[in-house]
Write a protein that holds these residues in place. Sequence first.
Motif, short mmCIF file in Angstrom:
data_model
loop_
_atom_site.label_atom_id
_atom_site.label_comp_id
_atom_site.label_asym_id
_atom_site.label_seq_id
_atom_site.Cartn_x
_atom_site.Cartn_y
_atom_site.Cartn_z
N ARG C 243 1.05 -1.00 0.51
CA ARG C 243 -0.16 -0.03 0.03
C ARG C 243 0.98 1.29 -0.22
O ARG C 243 1.83 1.40 0.44
CB ARG C 243 -1.13 -0.06 1.33
CG ARG C 243 -2.30 1.24 1.47
CD ARG C 243 -2.88 1.10 0.42
NE ARG C 243 -3.87 1.94 -0.20
CZ ARG C 243 -5.25 2.40 1.09
NH1 ARG C 243 -5.15 0.56 1.90
NH2 ARG C 243 -6.34 3.06 1.07
N ASP C 251 -0.25 -3.59 5.11
CA ASP C 251 -0.59 -3.05 4.39
C ASP C 251 0.69 -3.18 2.84
O ASP C 251 1.30 -2.85 1.80
CB ASP C 251 0.15 -1.09 4.73
CG ASP C 251 1.31 -1.41 4.63
OD1 ASP C 251 1.75 -2.97 5.48
OD2 ASP C 251 2.21 -0.56 5.68
N ARG C 288 -7.55 -5.28 5.50
CA ARG C 288 -6.22 -3.97 4.76
C ARG C 288 -6.37 -5.58 3.47
O ARG C 288 -5.83 -4.79 2.35
CB ARG C 288 -5.32 -4.61 5.49
CG ARG C 288 -5.42 -3.18 6.95
CD ARG C 288 -5.84 -2.12 6.41
NE ARG C 288 -6.35 -1.53 6.72
CZ ARG C 288 -5.46 -0.70 8.43
NH1 ARG C 288 -4.66 -0.97 8.30
NH2 ARG C 288 -6.28 0.05 9.14
#
Lengths: 128, 131, 388, 242
Positions: C243, C251, C288
């Motif tokens: 991310r 992430d 996520r």
Amino acid sequence: MNNTRNQPSARKFWSWFMPVGRQAGSWAFALNRITAIGLTFYLFLHLGVLSLLAQGPGAYDDFLVLTENPFIKLGELAVVAAAILHGLNGIRIILTSFGVGVTRQKQLFYGFMLISVLVILIFTARMY
Amino acid sequence: MSQSTLSSSASGPRPGENTWIWLIKIATGPLLVIVLLLHFIANHYFGSMSSGLMTYEDVIKYFQNPIIPAIEILFLITVVTHSLIGLRGIILDMNPSRNTLKIVTWLLTILGVSSVVYGIWLALTIASKGS
Amino acid sequence: MSKPHVIIIGAGFTGVATAHDLALRGCDVTVVERGDLCHGTSGRTHGLLHSGGRYAVKDKESAVECIDENMILRRIVPQVIEPNGGLFIAIEEGDLDYAEQFIESCEECHIPLEELKPQEALKLEPNINPKVLTAFLIPDGTFDPLRLALAFAGTAKHNGARFQTYHEVQGFLMDGQGNVSGIKVLKRAANKTEELRADVVVNATGAWAGEITNMAGLDAPVKPTPGIMVAYDQRFVQRAINRLNTPADGDIVLPQRRMVVVGTTSFDAENVDYIPVTDDQIKLMLERGSELIPGIRNAKPRGIYMAARPLIGGGSGRSIARTFKCYDHKETHNIDGLVTITGGKATTLRAMAEKTADVVCAKLGITAACVTKETPLLSYRQYYASPN
Amino acid sequence: MTEQWNITLRIYRQKENEAPHFDNFKMEVNPDEYVLDAVERAWAFHDRTICFRHACHHSTCGACGMRVNGVEKLTCITLIRDVTKNGATLKVEPLRNFPVVSDLAVDMGPFYRKMEAVGARPVLPVTEAEIENPPAKWDTDDAQYIRLSDCIECGLCISACPVMATTPEYLGPAPLAAAQDNGIKRKPELLSIVDCEDGVWRCHSVFECTAVCPSFVDPARRIMDLRKQVVGARVRKLFGKA
């Protein structure tokens, strides 16, 4: 420092016949091996018995009387059953060895076992 | 890339089995199934006894047509080959030493050859009894 | 003269890499491990062959270490690596604000970067979030943890190092002047204790470093910081998907064999031997992870596990520097014969080993230089080559 | 509150000079945990002398293969819910056919050496190794991507194979599957390694290896395919020479 208790060893042949909790393939393998040994034993027994033919009619026909005895009949039935089971399972192994039906080898085994049981029942009916 | 110390067994692959032995075994297999079927039918349906088995005379009569001894001998050769190769496979699974295996292979070959020879002699004597 | 004997405690990444380095520099090495290879944090790593991209903005020192080592590992041990690269993707407006400093920092840390338009990114990786706004191609990768360690350990063993697994260190042997001269170790496979003497003992036990140094009456500034990782049963992508934002929980999603692994979180923990998995963290990973790859929402978790990162010093969670430190306890506590190495990341195992080996060689007066940068490692199965 | 089960974890214990025995650990577990977590907890909180192998905890390293209630399992991905019931026993033993180092930890040496002997590929292009005909979705430039191979060398197939139990010389399912993955056309030197009594002809079509394989390798099918490759190679050699 490792112990040998758990290692492969020739004395472990019982593991061929330990299909408990195992899949169809193990049962097929154990069955195949037992019937093979039985059939080979019968083959040489059969060859021996046939030698009576060479000694003329008396010896052979006297032996035939034995085949009426129910135990001998049971033995013959066992041989017939072993031949059918071993034969069909052999075909399953040959088919899978050439890649035919490998993904459905279990169904193949169950199918063949069904056929074997039916044929064996027919023979039992015929014999008794 | 593999180091010598990494090969699976020190003596290298053991030649006890090979393609040809296996091919013979699986060639004789299906052949057996067919011939065995004929053998069953012949023995359990045409025999004069109540159980269908053949008496002495039946056998002699049955062997008069020369095809029958030929088929029976062919049948004997295939079944002996198939069963002895299989038996040898089972013995192999007992992990015999090299010379034990040689002895076993020799014994089985002798057993096989002698039973085939004996079978051929038997078939011919039965066939000759009829004339 | 006989080779100096070095004992390394811990067969995780740092331990096996140090054994490899010291064996090449002419030391007689014995690695002592309580379990088997990679029993601690090393086994339960993500598997990310780090490009440093994630640390470029906040921790440049770690970022440079990662990118350099990334390139070296691709050369010396390709057999355990999926070298397919990685993507930093922006999904929300907030992510785009991060792009500016991300590009600058990566250039500063000489991390090769290439910006892709959303359609280009979706063409390369069709399963990432279709709402991708921008993407950066970066040289991430994946490795198999156990086999990476086995490759180092196997090569070390080939060069003479000995590996004693299932040997648990019970305490240190001290000489008269309060210096470490060896270890007392329990042979767990036989319930027998032994004593092993050495010129230098290297404590490479990562998150357990404190436990070992306590045996010598010292404490090591290690803060075990566990994180959760969840493996799902489908390989959605060929590259590691990060991310594009400041490092946060969950992430990163990376491919491994026929799976993807979603990670990670970061919290403090005391008992490092067993860290239970908590439901809320699993849900967080699902949350996520599916932001990066929507397909994860209906994939089945295959394995869920915790790993305790050995972080150094004060601060908490993510703020601590992710670089590594090597302490010669002669300088820190005037106890000779003991060196502790901790901190760092999986990808920098070779660099950590080089630094540790430099410290050990200095103590032993060995002048041989480190050659692990150019020495390709043997097949990882070499570890099992000669029956020990 | 997550569901809790009370189970008896029954672990095989074996130290170097003692006779093997079983230890029972009464434990409260969450059925959605993995068997490996239970074993690790038994080590952490009940008995620190338990030796067992584990590393990645998500089926990529192949270290934690054990026999759970008699069947080979990769314990890091085996849910407790799937192998036992509340209040029941969970028996954990080391893999069969491997020398035991101690308790549940076995020596993978002989097995890894066989994998090396056939040159098993640790990494391969993503477009290869499909056992069925390659799914259509791989397009040409996908071949550039490299991934770790399916086989994680966990040894479950070696433990499950009844033929493997009789002789240490037999290559076993995983090495033969790796030989098939390499292919005899690509590595002709494999022919002499696998066309022998310890190779492809020792397999008796039991299919137990495929039944326990946790990593999509399907070794039984690969052995059957390897047989075709060997027969093909021998026949070609015969006519090639003749």
